[in-house]
Scaffold this active site. Sequence first.
Site, PDB file in Angstrom:
ATOM      1  N   LYS A  41     -56.137 -17.452 -77.932  1.00  0.00           N
ATOM      2  CA  LYS A  41     -57.377 -18.216 -77.750  1.00  0.00           C
ATOM      3  C   LYS A  41     -57.111 -19.716 -77.888  1.00  0.00           C
ATOM      4  CE  LYS A  41     -60.124 -18.652 -81.326  1.00  0.00           C
ATOM      5  NZ  LYS A  41     -60.349 -20.106 -81.606  1.00  0.00           N
ATOM      6  N   THR A  46     -61.827 -22.947 -85.027  1.00  0.00           N
ATOM      7  CA  THR A  46     -61.025 -23.644 -84.026  1.00  0.00           C
ATOM      8  C   THR A  46     -61.691 -23.450 -82.674  1.00  0.00           C
ATOM      9  OG1 THR A  46     -59.015 -23.233 -85.307  1.00  0.00           O
ATOM     10  CG2 THR A  46     -58.740 -23.901 -83.005  1.00  0.00           C
ATOM     11  N   LYS A  49     -55.590 -29.285 -84.400  1.00  0.00           N
ATOM     12  CA  LYS A  49     -55.384 -27.862 -84.722  1.00  0.00           C
ATOM     13  C   LYS A  49     -54.920 -27.088 -83.491  1.00  0.00           C
ATOM     14  CE  LYS A  49     -55.517 -23.940 -86.942  1.00  0.00           C
ATOM     15  NZ  LYS A  49     -56.757 -23.337 -87.421  1.00  0.00           N
ATOM     16  N   LEU A  63     -79.282 -19.558 -96.011  1.00  0.00           N
ATOM     17  CA  LEU A  63     -78.109 -20.302 -96.466  1.00  0.00           C
ATOM     18  C   LEU A  63     -78.276 -21.792 -96.193  1.00  0.00           C
ATOM     19  CD1 LEU A  63     -74.919 -19.951 -97.316  1.00  0.00           C
ATOM     20  CD2 LEU A  63     -74.583 -20.438 -94.892  1.00  0.00           C
TER      21      LEU A  63
END
Length: 250
Positions: A218, A77, A152, A38
């Site tokens: 988390k 995140t 975030k 990739l």
Amino acid sequence: MALRMLQRFPLTIWARRPEAARPFAEKGASVAGAVEQLGAACDHVGLCVVDDADVLDVCGKLVPVMKPGSLLALHSTVLPETAMRIEALCAQHGVRMVDAPVSGGAPGAEAGTMTVMCGGSPEAFEQARPVFESFGRLIVRLGEAGAGQKAKIVNNALMAANMGLAQAALRAGEALGIERNALAELVNHSSGRSFGFEVYARIPEPGLFGHGARMLLKDTNLLAAILPDNMDSAIIEKTAKSFLLLEADE
């Protein structure tokens, strides 16, 4: 997000679980057999895995094979320090990097209306913007690498705290003899409403939010890890965790 990209760009997919890539292949995307394949094939790589350890593991294989001048967008995140480490790794290989966590969930991705919170150099941000515009509506550069993660983490901790308050409010209503669904409808049209309340009110039973609770827990733990020692985050953190620990265990 990947399907929105596919509407505008040639798309190559790699997933740690091969079956996860199958729906994209059916819609015309190429499928890489390995993350290294990739990285070598793409000018823009968007990475979305669960946590810091996953990011570091995947990027250790991905970044060294990416083409100089290409770009890595980190949508996970994670700790801001992890984003900064990945930017430094990218710089060693002539690759630009933007940390770009998102908000909006599956509905926002499908509609192309996600919020993209970006950290990185102005040059990297502008390079990434055309791809981000395929799935995002509000796309904001907040500062250097790690700034997107900070925003975030604060956002998600606040979301979790709002859901915890929603839980407490609905339980209070039930204790006072108010039917839950009626109260939820009323609040959603009144001054106490919030997105967190809307989400919690439509969960039919706690066990259905177990995975989401673990992800928000988390992120709330990440907030505790990055705040200065003299910063009192008790209201957000304690409200969020009292709710999330219970939901995650269901």
